[in-house]
Design an enzyme around this catalytic site. Structure first.
Site, mmCIF file in Angstrom:
data_model
loop_
_atom_site.group_PDB
_atom_site.id
_atom_site.type_symbol
_atom_site.label_atom_id
_atom_site.label_comp_id
_atom_site.label_asym_id
_atom_site.label_seq_id
_atom_site.Cartn_x
_atom_site.Cartn_y
_atom_site.Cartn_z
ATOM 1 N N HIS A 1 6.998 7.289 -1.106
ATOM 2 C CA HIS A 1 5.887 8.600 -2.858
ATOM 3 C C HIS A 1 7.131 9.455 -3.341
ATOM 4 O O HIS A 1 7.385 9.788 -3.777
ATOM 5 C CB HIS A 1 4.869 9.118 -1.944
ATOM 6 C CG HIS A 1 3.462 8.515 -1.476
ATOM 7 N ND1 HIS A 1 2.410 8.982 -0.632
ATOM 8 C CD2 HIS A 1 3.328 7.766 -1.933
ATOM 9 C CE1 HIS A 1 2.261 7.998 -0.561
ATOM 10 N NE2 HIS A 1 2.293 7.412 -0.920
ATOM 11 N N ARG B 1 7.304 23.184 -3.955
ATOM 12 C CA ARG B 1 7.875 22.415 -2.768
ATOM 13 C C ARG B 1 8.973 22.453 -2.010
ATOM 14 O O ARG B 1 9.540 22.275 -1.624
ATOM 15 C CB ARG B 1 6.894 21.732 -3.066
ATOM 16 C CG ARG B 1 5.868 21.711 -2.656
ATOM 17 C CD ARG B 1 4.768 20.675 -2.947
ATOM 18 N NE ARG B 1 4.430 19.781 -1.500
ATOM 19 C CZ ARG B 1 4.556 18.133 -2.202
ATOM 20 N NH1 ARG B 1 3.592 17.242 -2.961
ATOM 21 N NH2 ARG B 1 4.289 17.506 -1.283
ATOM 22 N N GLY C 1 1.894 10.849 11.881
ATOM 23 C CA GLY C 1 1.099 12.520 11.656
ATOM 24 C C GLY C 1 0.502 11.683 9.765
ATOM 25 O O GLY C 1 0.718 12.438 8.873
ATOM 26 N N ASP D 1 10.322 14.952 1.597
ATOM 27 C CA ASP D 1 10.969 16.407 1.412
ATOM 28 C C ASP D 1 12.444 15.472 2.265
ATOM 29 O O ASP D 1 11.688 13.781 2.187
ATOM 30 C CB ASP D 1 10.160 17.338 3.273
ATOM 31 C CG ASP D 1 10.089 16.338 4.053
ATOM 32 O OD1 ASP D 1 9.151 16.396 4.608
ATOM 33 O OD2 ASP D 1 10.981 15.528 4.761
ATOM 34 N N GLN E 1 5.817 8.584 3.201
ATOM 35 C CA GLN E 1 5.364 8.973 2.415
ATOM 36 C C GLN E 1 5.980 10.427 2.376
ATOM 37 O O GLN E 1 4.756 10.904 0.705
ATOM 38 C CB GLN E 1 3.510 8.936 3.173
ATOM 39 C CG GLN E 1 3.054 8.339 3.467
ATOM 40 C CD GLN E 1 1.616 8.272 4.004
ATOM 41 O OE1 GLN E 1 0.442 7.747 3.134
ATOM 42 N NE2 GLN E 1 1.273 8.430 5.785
ATOM 43 N N ASN E 2 6.235 10.632 3.035
ATOM 44 C CA ASN E 2 6.686 12.091 2.639
ATOM 45 C C ASN E 2 8.022 12.890 1.971
ATOM 46 O O ASN E 2 8.826 11.697 1.692
ATOM 47 C CB ASN E 2 7.243 13.210 3.615
ATOM 48 C CG ASN E 2 5.927 13.135 4.992
ATOM 49 O OD1 ASN E 2 5.306 12.659 4.676
ATOM 50 N ND2 ASN E 2 6.737 13.352 6.152
ATOM 51 N N TYR F 1 5.521 21.674 -8.067
ATOM 52 C CA TYR F 1 7.117 21.485 -7.026
ATOM 53 C C TYR F 1 8.210 21.498 -6.689
ATOM 54 O O TYR F 1 8.790 21.270 -5.697
ATOM 55 C CB TYR F 1 7.405 19.891 -7.753
ATOM 56 C CG TYR F 1 6.390 18.697 -7.816
ATOM 57 C CD1 TYR F 1 5.648 18.007 -8.454
ATOM 58 C CD2 TYR F 1 6.153 17.896 -6.544
ATOM 59 C CE1 TYR F 1 4.220 17.472 -8.474
ATOM 60 C CE2 TYR F 1 4.993 17.015 -6.205
ATOM 61 C CZ TYR F 1 4.441 16.513 -7.046
ATOM 62 O OH TYR F 1 3.010 16.214 -6.521
ATOM 63 N N GLU G 1 -5.021 14.903 15.833
ATOM 64 C CA GLU G 1 -6.305 13.991 16.390
ATOM 65 C C GLU G 1 -6.090 13.234 15.238
ATOM 66 O O GLU G 1 -5.255 12.324 15.011
ATOM 67 C CB GLU G 1 -7.116 15.965 14.984
ATOM 68 C CG GLU G 1 -6.780 15.786 13.890
ATOM 69 C CD GLU G 1 -7.478 17.255 13.680
ATOM 70 O OE1 GLU G 1 -7.096 17.745 14.543
ATOM 71 O OE2 GLU G 1 -7.393 16.938 12.272
ATOM 72 N N ASN H 1 -0.398 11.055 16.478
ATOM 73 C CA ASN H 1 -1.520 12.040 15.362
ATOM 74 C C ASN H 1 -1.621 13.328 15.963
ATOM 75 O O ASN H 1 -2.130 13.434 17.363
ATOM 76 C CB ASN H 1 -2.447 11.732 14.911
ATOM 77 C CG ASN H 1 -2.322 11.763 13.817
ATOM 78 O OD1 ASN H 1 -1.193 11.638 12.659
ATOM 79 N ND2 ASN H 1 -3.505 11.708 12.960
HETATM 80 N N1 APR Z 1 1.873 16.086 14.529
HETATM 81 C C1 APR Z 1 0.991 15.473 14.703
HETATM 82 N N2 APR Z 1 0.817 15.176 13.722
HETATM 83 C C2 APR Z 1 0.161 16.809 12.651
HETATM 84 C C3 APR Z 1 0.299 18.115 13.278
HETATM 85 C C4 APR Z 1 1.969 17.763 14.249
HETATM 86 N N3 APR Z 1 1.751 19.054 14.651
HETATM 87 N N4 APR Z 1 0.127 18.503 12.251
HETATM 88 C C5 APR Z 1 -0.815 17.180 11.417
HETATM 89 N N5 APR Z 1 -0.826 16.735 11.749
HETATM 90 C C6 APR Z 1 -1.829 15.611 11.512
HETATM 91 C C7 APR Z 1 -3.254 15.808 10.870
HETATM 92 O O1 APR Z 1 -4.106 15.700 11.607
HETATM 93 C C8 APR Z 1 -3.500 14.694 9.932
HETATM 94 O O2 APR Z 1 -4.193 13.778 10.540
HETATM 95 O O3 APR Z 1 -1.173 14.666 9.984
HETATM 96 C C9 APR Z 1 -2.283 14.092 9.530
HETATM 97 C C10 APR Z 1 -2.077 15.052 8.006
HETATM 98 O O4 APR Z 1 -2.780 14.093 6.923
HETATM 99 P P1 APR Z 1 -2.605 14.265 5.496
HETATM 100 O O5 APR Z 1 -2.663 15.980 5.592
HETATM 101 O O6 APR Z 1 -3.493 13.878 4.569
HETATM 102 O O7 APR Z 1 -0.693 13.726 4.923
HETATM 103 P P2 APR Z 1 -0.885 11.445 4.505
HETATM 104 O O8 APR Z 1 -1.486 11.683 5.424
HETATM 105 O O9 APR Z 1 1.054 12.343 4.735
HETATM 106 O O10 APR Z 1 -1.416 12.039 3.380
HETATM 107 C C11 APR Z 1 -1.704 11.084 2.872
HETATM 108 O O11 APR Z 1 -1.527 11.816 0.695
HETATM 109 O O12 APR Z 1 -1.493 13.382 -0.796
HETATM 110 C C12 APR Z 1 -1.603 12.756 -0.738
HETATM 111 O O13 APR Z 1 1.142 11.820 -1.291
HETATM 112 C C13 APR Z 1 0.462 12.426 -0.411
HETATM 113 O O14 APR Z 1 1.657 11.212 0.920
HETATM 114 C C14 APR Z 1 0.615 12.167 1.065
HETATM 115 C C15 APR Z 1 -0.664 11.465 1.042
#
Ligand code: APR
Length: 232
Positions: free
Chosen positions: A106, A56, A172, A91, A88-89, A53, A200, A198
């Site tokens: 979170h 980060r 995202g 930051d 969920q972020n 942490y 994808e 998103n």
């Molecule tokens: N623009 C839009 N979407 C994006 C970009 C971008 N530039 N880059 C990545 N993504 C998308 C990816 O396609 C993916 O679907 O963001 C998503 C990120 O997914 P994760 O990495 O799983 O992150 P998140 O969904 O926030 O995770 C949820 O999981 O590990 C725990 O506590 C942690 O808050 C986190 C939670």
């Protein structure tokens, strides 16, 4: 007036240089969740968790909000109804981009929590093992971040907002972590229009009325401009 509820995930901060979790090379391909993001991991090796942490926190401190963060702040300012951002972020980029009253379900890297008495305070740049709590003096300081197996923060408030939502957007997030991944179903039950923005398709894309794919710095400003244009 229509209430807009927005859920954001790591993808909205990706273009600010902060890693996501499950993308290629993401944080969970570099660290084991059970070692750095569970209460058991913290008991087993608090130094490893603080190191994770601290790194980060330093990266987040150097990061700057991007056009997507700023567009959501613009929506909060210019939309005649309420706009609630649930992230969920951990930051602080939504606030740095001008957003207000962000709900950090979170937790946040910027805060420390006492595991003994529940006191919270502004985290130092580097947290160390055995740091005493400023309130109870016990060596139980930890990052104020919600770990797997722990209850996310302010869930009652979030469900109340979802119950009143006319529009729900997920931005995202991969839709793999609950309860956040089920927010779209709460929004649908409230009759809200739902959209996924998103890079994808997420795991829950099929639940949304609409999905727009591309980098958040392109899709989010376009979506906000459209919403504001539509309301005249
Ligand atoms: N623009 C839009 N979407 C994006 C970009 C971008 N530039 N880059 C990545 N993504 C998308 C990816 O396609 C993916 O679907 O963001 C998503 C990120 O997914 P994760 O990495 O799983 O992150 P998140 O969904 O926030 O995770 C949820 O999981 O590990 C725990 O506590 C942690 O808050 C986190 C939670």
């Amino acid at each position: 007036m229509e209430k807009i509820v927005i859920l954001t995930g790591a993808g909205i901060s990706a273009e600010s240089g902060l890693g996501t979790f499950r993308d290629e090379g993401g944080l969970w391909s570099q660290h084991r969740i059970e070692d750095v993001a569970t209460p058991e991991g913290f008991v087993r090796n608090p130094g490893l968790v603080h190191g994770f942490y601290n790194a980060r926190r330093a990266q987040a401190a150097r990061a700057r909000p991007n056009a997507a963060h700023r567009a959501l702040a613009r929506l909060q300012r210019d939309w005649p109804g309420e706009v609630v951002i649930v992230t969920q972020n951990v930051d602080g980029l939504h606030e740095a981009g001008g957003a207000e009253a962000v709900i950090h379900m979170h937790g946040t890297l910027a805060r420390a929590l006492c595991g003994a008495c529940g006191h919270r305070w502004d985290a130092p740049e580097e947290m160390a093992v055995g740091e005493p709590c400023p309130a109870c003096d016990r060596p139980a300081a930890r990052p104020d971040v919600v770990w797997f197996g722990e209850m996310p923060y302010r869930m009652d408030e979030i469900y109340d907002h979802l119950a009143e939502a006319s529009v729900f957007a997920a931005i995202g997030t991969s839709g793999q972590v609950y309860p956040a991944a089920a927010f779209v179903h709460e929004a649908i039950a409230s009759g809200a229009r739902t959209v996924e923005l998103n890079l994808e398709p997420s795991m829950s894309v099929s639940s949304f009325d609409e999905a727009r794919f591309g980098p958040a710095t392109e899709t989010v400003p376009a979506w906000v401009t459209e919403l504001l244009g539509r309301q005249g």
